[in-house]
Design a protein around this motif. Structure first.
Motif, PDB file in Angstrom:
ATOM      1  N   ILE A 200       0.841  -1.205   0.000  1.00  0.00           N
ATOM      2  CA  ILE A 200       0.000   0.000   0.000  1.00  0.00           C
ATOM      3  C   ILE A 200       0.871   1.248   0.000  1.00  0.00           C
ATOM      4  CG2 ILE A 200      -1.762   1.286   1.253  1.00  0.00           C
ATOM      5  CD1 ILE A 200      -2.736  -1.394   2.388  1.00  0.00           C
ATOM      6  N   LEU A 201       1.912   1.235   0.825  1.00  0.00           N
ATOM      7  CA  LEU A 201       2.823   2.379   0.892  1.00  0.00           C
ATOM      8  C   LEU A 201       3.503   2.614  -0.451  1.00  0.00           C
ATOM      9  CD1 LEU A 201       4.224   4.567   2.548  1.00  0.00           C
ATOM     10  CD2 LEU A 201       5.888   2.854   3.298  1.00  0.00           C
ATOM     11  N   ARG A 202       3.931   1.555  -1.117  1.00  0.00           N
ATOM     12  CA  ARG A 202       4.568   1.702  -2.430  1.00  0.00           C
ATOM     13  C   ARG A 202       3.581   2.307  -3.443  1.00  0.00           C
ATOM     14  NH1 ARG A 202       9.003  -0.715  -4.529  1.00  0.00           N
ATOM     15  NH2 ARG A 202       9.089  -2.198  -2.777  1.00  0.00           N
ATOM     16  N   HIS A 203       2.336   1.845  -3.380  1.00  0.00           N
ATOM     17  CA  HIS A 203       1.317   2.356  -4.290  1.00  0.00           C
ATOM     18  C   HIS A 203       1.069   3.850  -4.045  1.00  0.00           C
ATOM     19  CE1 HIS A 203      -2.208   2.414  -6.822  1.00  0.00           C
ATOM     20  NE2 HIS A 203      -2.998   2.726  -5.816  1.00  0.00           N
ATOM     21  N   VAL A 204       0.981   4.243  -2.782  1.00  0.00           N
ATOM     22  CA  VAL A 204       0.787   5.657  -2.454  1.00  0.00           C
ATOM     23  C   VAL A 204       1.987   6.477  -2.925  1.00  0.00           C
ATOM     24  CG1 VAL A 204       0.569   7.308  -0.555  1.00  0.00           C
ATOM     25  CG2 VAL A 204      -0.750   5.177  -0.510  1.00  0.00           C
ATOM     26  N   HIS A 205       3.175   5.957  -2.721  1.00  0.00           N
ATOM     27  CA  HIS A 205       4.398   6.632  -3.157  1.00  0.00           C
ATOM     28  C   HIS A 205       4.351   6.928  -4.656  1.00  0.00           C
ATOM     29  CE1 HIS A 205       8.633   7.479  -3.888  1.00  0.00           C
ATOM     30  NE2 HIS A 205       8.731   6.402  -4.652  1.00  0.00           N
ATOM     31  N   GLN A 206       3.918   5.963  -5.442  1.00  0.00           N
ATOM     32  CA  GLN A 206       3.838   6.153  -6.887  1.00  0.00           C
ATOM     33  C   GLN A 206       2.785   7.204  -7.247  1.00  0.00           C
ATOM     34  OE1 GLN A 206       3.052   2.105  -8.014  1.00  0.00           O
ATOM     35  NE2 GLN A 206       5.226   1.512  -7.991  1.00  0.00           N
ATOM     36  N   ARG A 207       1.652   7.199  -6.544  1.00  0.00           N
ATOM     37  CA  ARG A 207       0.589   8.155  -6.825  1.00  0.00           C
ATOM     38  C   ARG A 207       0.983   9.587  -6.466  1.00  0.00           C
ATOM     39  NH1 ARG A 207      -4.884   6.646  -7.190  1.00  0.00           N
ATOM     40  NH2 ARG A 207      -5.256   8.886  -7.048  1.00  0.00           N
ATOM     41  N   LEU A 208       1.884   9.739  -5.505  1.00  0.00           N
ATOM     42  CA  LEU A 208       2.265  11.077  -5.053  1.00  0.00           C
ATOM     43  C   LEU A 208       3.376  11.693  -5.896  1.00  0.00           C
ATOM     44  CD1 LEU A 208       2.197  10.945  -1.138  1.00  0.00           C
ATOM     45  CD2 LEU A 208       0.389  11.522  -2.735  1.00  0.00           C
ATOM     46  N   SER A 209       3.827  11.006  -6.939  1.00  0.00           N
ATOM     47  CA  SER A 209       4.953  11.501  -7.728  1.00  0.00           C
ATOM     48  C   SER A 209       4.642  12.820  -8.435  1.00  0.00           C
ATOM     49  CB  SER A 209       5.370  10.442  -8.759  1.00  0.00           C
ATOM     50  OG  SER A 209       4.299  10.173  -9.654  1.00  0.00           O
ATOM     51  N   SER A 210       3.357  13.105  -8.671  1.00  0.00           N
ATOM     52  CA  SER A 210       2.979  14.354  -9.336  1.00  0.00           C
ATOM     53  C   SER A 210       2.639  15.458  -8.345  1.00  0.00           C
ATOM     54  CB  SER A 210       1.773  14.109 -10.252  1.00  0.00           C
ATOM     55  OG  SER A 210       0.648  13.700  -9.497  1.00  0.00           O
ATOM     56  N   THR A 211       2.862  15.216  -7.060  1.00  0.00           N
ATOM     57  CA  THR A 211       2.575  16.197  -6.021  1.00  0.00           C
ATOM     58  C   THR A 211       3.872  16.583  -5.310  1.00  0.00           C
ATOM     59  OG1 THR A 211       2.250  14.662  -4.156  1.00  0.00           O
ATOM     60  CG2 THR A 211       0.396  14.965  -5.675  1.00  0.00           C
ATOM     61  N   ALA A 256       7.413  10.211   0.587  1.00  0.00           N
ATOM     62  CA  ALA A 256       6.569   9.513  -0.377  1.00  0.00           C
ATOM     63  C   ALA A 256       6.324  10.423  -1.576  1.00  0.00           C
ATOM     64  CB  ALA A 256       5.252   9.112   0.267  1.00  0.00           C
ATOM     65  N   GLY A 257       6.540   9.884  -2.762  1.00  0.00           N
ATOM     66  CA  GLY A 257       6.398  10.655  -3.982  1.00  0.00           C
ATOM     67  C   GLY A 257       7.698  11.224  -4.487  1.00  0.00           C
ATOM     68  N   ALA A 258       8.753  11.173  -3.662  1.00  0.00           N
ATOM     69  CA  ALA A 258      10.023  11.773  -4.070  1.00  0.00           C
ATOM     70  C   ALA A 258      11.216  10.893  -3.723  1.00  0.00           C
ATOM     71  CB  ALA A 258      10.176  13.155  -3.434  1.00  0.00           C
ATOM     72  N   GLN A 259      11.441  10.641  -2.437  1.00  0.00           N
ATOM     73  CA  GLN A 259      12.626   9.915  -1.998  1.00  0.00           C
ATOM     74  C   GLN A 259      12.218   8.683  -1.208  1.00  0.00           C
ATOM     75  OE1 GLN A 259      14.848  12.723   0.316  1.00  0.00           O
ATOM     76  NE2 GLN A 259      14.936  14.247  -1.308  1.00  0.00           N
ATOM     77  N   ALA A 260      12.473   7.517  -1.784  1.00  0.00           N
ATOM     78  CA  ALA A 260      12.140   6.264  -1.099  1.00  0.00           C
ATOM     79  C   ALA A 260      13.060   5.169  -1.624  1.00  0.00           C
ATOM     80  CB  ALA A 260      10.680   5.897  -1.334  1.00  0.00           C
ATOM     81  N   ARG A 261      14.026   4.784  -0.808  1.00  0.00           N
ATOM     82  CA  ARG A 261      14.952   3.744  -1.230  1.00  0.00           C
ATOM     83  C   ARG A 261      14.454   2.349  -0.898  1.00  0.00           C
ATOM     84  NH1 ARG A 261      20.424   5.860   1.448  1.00  0.00           N
ATOM     85  NH2 ARG A 261      18.910   6.270   3.121  1.00  0.00           N
ATOM     86  N   THR A 262      13.622   2.260   0.136  1.00  0.00           N
ATOM     87  CA  THR A 262      13.138   0.943   0.548  1.00  0.00           C
ATOM     88  C   THR A 262      11.801   1.091   1.246  1.00  0.00           C
ATOM     89  OG1 THR A 262      13.690  -1.048   1.809  1.00  0.00           O
ATOM     90  CG2 THR A 262      14.286   1.042   2.799  1.00  0.00           C
ATOM     91  N   PHE A 263      11.025  -0.004   1.236  1.00  0.00           N
ATOM     92  CA  PHE A 263       9.737  -0.040   1.925  1.00  0.00           C
ATOM     93  C   PHE A 263       9.766  -1.225   2.880  1.00  0.00           C
ATOM     94  CE2 PHE A 263       9.097   1.920  -2.186  1.00  0.00           C
ATOM     95  CZ  PHE A 263       8.379   3.062  -1.867  1.00  0.00           C
ATOM     96  N   ARG A 264      10.013  -0.951   4.131  1.00  0.00           N
ATOM     97  CA  ARG A 264      10.150  -2.011   5.129  1.00  0.00           C
ATOM     98  C   ARG A 264       8.860  -2.186   5.915  1.00  0.00           C
ATOM     99  NH1 ARG A 264      16.077  -0.300   7.606  1.00  0.00           N
ATOM    100  NH2 ARG A 264      17.303  -0.708   5.696  1.00  0.00           N
ATOM    101  N   GLU A 265       8.544  -3.430   6.171  1.00  0.00           N
ATOM    102  CA  GLU A 265       7.338  -3.749   6.933  1.00  0.00           C
ATOM    103  C   GLU A 265       7.724  -4.479   8.207  1.00  0.00           C
ATOM    104  OE1 GLU A 265       3.892  -5.050   4.695  1.00  0.00           O
ATOM    105  OE2 GLU A 265       3.611  -6.705   6.128  1.00  0.00           O
ATOM    106  N   HIS A 266       7.125  -4.071   9.327  1.00  0.00           N
ATOM    107  CA  HIS A 266       7.394  -4.693  10.620  1.00  0.00           C
ATOM    108  C   HIS A 266       6.086  -5.211  11.205  1.00  0.00           C
ATOM    109  CE1 HIS A 266      11.496  -2.957  10.745  1.00  0.00           C
ATOM    110  NE2 HIS A 266      10.925  -1.914  10.171  1.00  0.00           N
TER     111      HIS A 266
END
Length: 329
Positions: A200-211, A256-266
């Motif tokens: 979900i976080l990765r999907h949101v990150h991609q959607r925020l690329s234009s913001t 999110a939308g700009a700088q994200a090297r990894t998406f870690r889940e705990h």
């Protein structure tokens, strides 16, 4: 609404009236909403300091309610059950306000700590709308002073007994921050569930690329499994809370939308009776869980309202979401 002067009671009554009429309240029931709003505001003016009220429409699927919430940093009350009985008073008045609110509302709640303040809510079901289920979550947002739009937003969805929560703190404040947060909310609403928080976080990150982007956190609260899965990017705070204690969840640096090297889940344990709280950095993380209403036995609106009052000390947009699992829902 700030409620610190006598004239503020009339303003609170008008605000509640407008929303109640929008939901179809008329006649005696409308008068009861007006009385409750007036009593809540009057209590703040007489007994409290730094009093505030919120009035809003809350929708749960096909159901709708009017919610009234009051918060203060006043003297608090040592005898909470007694304060809700007609005739109880600390100021020589008749002392009928809190008892009247209990009787008039379809659901109400109170949390008070001596020397710390009081949080009180009342809910009124939409006329003809049928029974409203007891809520398992509540979110509150508030824009920075001087702005009309809040740059923080949240989304909550439930799928197969798991409560999915996303909170986005758009960079900065004002319309551009609000646009980023709205995009994040829309992304979560449209995503197929079930899904892992990291997905979900990765999907949101991609959607925020234009913001302009923002800090984003996603939690999947699973009461049946007694666990929380969490993924965060940036400085959104997340906690499990219960029995006067809290445990933080780990986010990674980034935007999110700009700088994200990894998406870690705990994965974190969710003890029986515990809840989950997420909040933006408009709330300080230096709050005392022992002074907050325990999720076990309290409405999530009380949990969110008390935290907004106590931790919302920074000049910034604010958002807090509280999840209190209800019988596995």
């Amino acid at each position: 609404m700030r409620v610190e002067e006598r004239s503020a009671a009339a303003g609170a009554r008008r605000r509640a009236t407008v929303l109640a009429e929008r939901l179809g309240f008329t006649g005696e029931r409308l008068g009861q909403v007006q009385l409750a709003a007036t009593e809540m505001a009057t209590n703040l003016i007489k007994h409290a300091r730094e009093g505030e009220m919120m009035a809003r429409i809350a929708r749960h699927g096909t159901f709708a309610e009017l919610e009234l919430l009051s918060m203060d940093r006043g003297p608090g009350m040592a005898d909470v059950p007694g304060s809700r009985v007609d005739g109880y008073s600390t100021s020589g008045t008749l002392g009928i306000g809190l008892g009247a609110i209990d009787r008039l509302a379809d659901r109400s709640g109170l949390h008070s700590v001596p020397g710390h303040g009081t949080v009180l809510f009342a809910r009124f079901h939409q006329p003809g709308g049928g029974a409203v289920p007891e809520p398992a979550f509540c979110g509150l947002t508030r824009p920075i002073d001087g702005e009309q739009e809040c740059g923080d937003a949240y989304a909550v969805r439930t799928e197969a007994g798991v409560v999915y929560v996303m909170l986005c703190d758009g960079l900065g404040h004002g319309p551009l921050a609000a646009r980023a947060s709205r995009e994040a909310v829309d992304a979560v609403r449209r995503m197929a569930l079930p899904a892992r928080p990291a997905e979900i976080l990765r999907h949101v990150h991609q959607r925020l690329s234009s913001t302009r982007g923002g800090a984003v956190a996603v939690a999947a609260v699973d009461p049946a499994a007694r666990q929380v899965r969490f993924a965060g990017l940036g400085n959104v705070a997340a906690w499990t809370v219960g029995s006067g204690r809290r445990r933080g969840m780990i986010s990674v640096p980034g935007i999110a939308g700009a700088q994200a090297r990894t998406f870690r889940e705990h994965v974190y344990d969710l003890p029986a009776g515990a809840g989950v709280v997420l909040h933006s950095d408009g709330l300080t993380d230096r709050w005392d869980a022992a002074l907050q209403p325990d999720p076990s036995g309290h409405d999530p609106l009380l949990v969110a309202g008390a935290l907004m009052r106590d931790a919302g000390v920074r000049r910034d947009d604010r958002c807090v979401v509280a999840v209190v699992p209800r019988d596995g829902r």
